[in-house]
Design a protein around this motif. Sequence first.
Motif, mmCIF file in Angstrom:
data_model
loop_
_atom_site.group_PDB
_atom_site.id
_atom_site.type_symbol
_atom_site.label_atom_id
_atom_site.label_comp_id
_atom_site.label_asym_id
_atom_site.label_seq_id
_atom_site.Cartn_x
_atom_site.Cartn_y
_atom_site.Cartn_z
ATOM 1 N N UNK A 49 1.418 12.789 -2.375
ATOM 2 C CA UNK A 49 1.727 12.538 -0.991
ATOM 3 C C UNK A 49 2.443 11.248 -0.489
ATOM 4 N N UNK A 50 3.595 11.312 0.193
ATOM 5 C CA UNK A 50 4.329 10.019 0.609
ATOM 6 C C UNK A 50 3.346 9.074 1.115
ATOM 7 N N UNK A 51 3.575 7.639 0.954
ATOM 8 C CA UNK A 51 2.705 6.583 1.406
ATOM 9 C C UNK A 51 3.324 6.127 2.856
ATOM 10 N N UNK A 52 2.493 6.267 3.987
ATOM 11 C CA UNK A 52 2.968 5.780 5.366
ATOM 12 C C UNK A 52 3.496 4.364 5.227
ATOM 13 N N UNK A 53 4.535 4.126 6.025
ATOM 14 C CA UNK A 53 4.916 2.447 6.158
ATOM 15 C C UNK A 53 4.076 1.631 6.481
ATOM 16 N N UNK A 54 3.942 0.679 5.591
ATOM 17 C CA UNK A 54 2.801 -0.352 6.158
ATOM 18 C C UNK A 54 1.503 -0.270 5.664
ATOM 19 N N UNK A 55 1.269 1.010 4.836
ATOM 20 C CA UNK A 55 -0.059 1.167 4.270
ATOM 21 C C UNK A 55 -0.044 1.039 2.814
ATOM 22 N N UNK A 56 -1.222 0.515 2.481
ATOM 23 C CA UNK A 56 -1.661 -0.059 1.167
ATOM 24 C C UNK A 56 -2.003 1.540 0.284
ATOM 25 N N UNK A 57 -1.552 1.660 -0.774
ATOM 26 C CA UNK A 57 -2.003 2.645 -1.798
ATOM 27 C C UNK A 57 -3.195 2.163 -2.489
ATOM 28 N N UNK A 58 -4.003 3.155 -2.786
ATOM 29 C CA UNK A 58 -5.382 2.857 -3.269
ATOM 30 C C UNK A 58 -5.875 3.797 -4.562
ATOM 31 N N UNK A 59 -5.920 3.296 -5.653
ATOM 32 C CA UNK A 59 -6.017 4.422 -6.713
ATOM 33 C C UNK A 59 -7.304 4.116 -7.470
ATOM 34 N N UNK A 60 -8.217 5.160 -7.167
ATOM 35 C CA UNK A 60 -9.762 4.797 -8.100
ATOM 36 C C UNK A 60 -9.415 4.798 -9.589
ATOM 37 N N UNK B 141 -7.309 0.096 -7.973
ATOM 38 C CA UNK B 141 -6.126 -0.617 -7.785
ATOM 39 C C UNK B 141 -5.689 -0.445 -6.539
ATOM 40 N N UNK B 142 -5.319 -1.471 -5.753
ATOM 41 C CA UNK B 142 -4.654 -1.717 -4.389
ATOM 42 C C UNK B 142 -3.268 -2.337 -4.555
ATOM 43 N N UNK B 143 -2.312 -1.551 -4.126
ATOM 44 C CA UNK B 143 -0.947 -1.847 -4.107
ATOM 45 C C UNK B 143 -0.291 -2.228 -2.616
ATOM 46 N N UNK B 144 0.256 -3.173 -2.428
ATOM 47 C CA UNK B 144 0.846 -3.275 -1.065
ATOM 48 C C UNK B 144 2.118 -2.608 -0.966
ATOM 49 N N UNK B 145 2.409 -2.273 0.277
ATOM 50 C CA UNK B 145 3.845 -1.400 0.568
ATOM 51 C C UNK B 145 4.926 -2.338 0.551
ATOM 52 N N UNK B 146 6.100 -1.679 0.446
ATOM 53 C CA UNK B 146 7.381 -2.406 0.335
ATOM 54 C C UNK B 146 7.536 -2.746 1.897
ATOM 55 N N UNK B 147 8.628 -3.812 1.966
ATOM 56 C CA UNK B 147 8.938 -4.282 3.367
ATOM 57 C C UNK B 147 8.049 -5.280 4.074
ATOM 58 N N UNK B 148 8.253 -5.674 5.200
ATOM 59 C CA UNK B 148 7.791 -6.808 5.622
ATOM 60 C C UNK B 148 7.104 -6.390 6.891
ATOM 61 N N UNK B 149 6.314 -5.351 6.802
ATOM 62 C CA UNK B 149 5.461 -5.097 8.082
ATOM 63 C C UNK B 149 4.422 -6.217 8.327
ATOM 64 N N UNK B 150 4.101 -6.686 9.313
ATOM 65 C CA UNK B 150 3.168 -7.986 9.740
ATOM 66 C C UNK B 150 1.973 -7.512 9.007
ATOM 67 N N UNK B 151 1.382 -6.106 9.663
ATOM 68 C CA UNK B 151 -0.036 -5.885 9.025
ATOM 69 C C UNK B 151 -0.206 -6.006 7.755
#
Length: 501
Positions: free
Chosen positions: A280-291, A447-457
């Motif tokens: 599933x594509x990751x929504x802009x500004x959201x973190x990806x979390x992998x168990x 594992x928590x990975x930050x999204x690309x881009x510069x969204x303030x959140x």
Amino acid sequence: MLSRPVMLLGRVPAPRLRLSAFRLRSQSSLASTIGDFTAKLHHPKFSVAARDVRILLKPTEFHDQLKEMIERAQTRIFISSLYLGSMESDLVVSLQRALERRPHLRLHMLFDFNRSTRPEPKSTAKLLAPLIAQFPERVHISFFRSPSLRGLMAKLVPPRFNEGWGTWHAKIYGVDNEVMISGANLNKSYFTDRQDRYIHFSASDQQRLSHYCFDFIRTVSNFSFRLLPPAKDSLPEHSVRTEEYNLRWPLPETHPHQIHGFAQTALTSLQESYRHLTSEPLDPGKFALYPLMQAGQFHIRDEEQTLHLLFEHLNSVQNSRALVDLTSGYFGLYEPYQKLVLESSNVDCRIVAASPRANGFYGSRGVSGRIPEGYTLLEQRFMNAVAAANRQNSVQLTEWEREGWTYHAKGIWVSDTDPDALPKLTIFGSTNLNSRSAHIDSELSFLMVAPEGREEAALRMRRKLFVERNYIRAWSKPWKGAERKVRLGTRFLAWLVGGML
């Protein structure tokens, strides 16, 4: 090589840890390549909004958050931990009151068998037995028993030492659709003066994550002993009967020492059932979390495979060096992980380990009192390997010490080598990144990975990770292990127990 070594090795006074005190870099030459790494992962993936993540820094915050979660629980409470401390009767009362207030509320708990059934007045099993008696249909409490301790050894090893053959080590604290992941256990010191990590995911958008954690606990409960009142009814084979409670074995046709195949199939099937989320594509500004499960005795090595991919990727990035901050309360870095650190010439590594005084076994009676000294021996061997690999300028070890406190935090942060760069990803959870975690204990980390881009959140979330990392480093100072003597008896014990440290 590590830049600005004086700043990196120096102690940062805790009172100065204010967000405004740091120059925070939002751009990262490393960031644009992280997607290449995550594309190789095949674990379940959860999409997490930065606004729904809260990073706690103090044990008291962990305690308060847990109590608040229990108070607002509506339909379910699900908890996984090593044990419940003998002084935590107030936590049992909180659970009892929550069940009394909400007739539809159900409680699911999972602990380690050996740690929770010690022959002591207030073991975990004895503390929780009244809840089972009062709410037999709504409370489900199980104890996982490592199958590694079996045969004659299972009869000879004293209860205080049987954890050496493996424990249930995953730490999950959840209610309804909110979850808190930590490395902390349910004991007074973890609520007051034992430093760990604590990441809370609020209920607004975390149904999939909370369902996964709940399913994880229920899956393991299927091959764990279930706590029941001390009835005289017949019990299935391999069950345990005591005066205060019974422990029902759910698989009478399978001996508790022979669950390897059953456990491997069950845990693998759980991961597979959520694996469709990976694509599933990751929504802009959201973190990806992998168990990341790690249960070496069941041939499940998500953490190990992920760390190999991560270091391989970081070492291959052109025109950029990566900084890996790594910490463990029990630093005996698993040998393949040592190899990754030593052979990744494009990666700088800063390590924080507990000083002997901050080790939870410091001052213990008998053989366990030598454990801090045993970790000093492992640290000395590691630093000798660093010198042999000529990596002294890019691999640094510091030790955490705070008067009256012990240290239990573990995990990884990855950023650019500039000390002001914001972490791009983090690994957190129960793993100590040592041989025990890799081979013997059963772990769950994320594992928590930050999204690309510069969204303030997203930037705010990365700043929180920056503050968390530096808060932990605030109490670290140069490693002094090279000056410490390790007695011959301790060396012999370290050889004898091997990867159990």
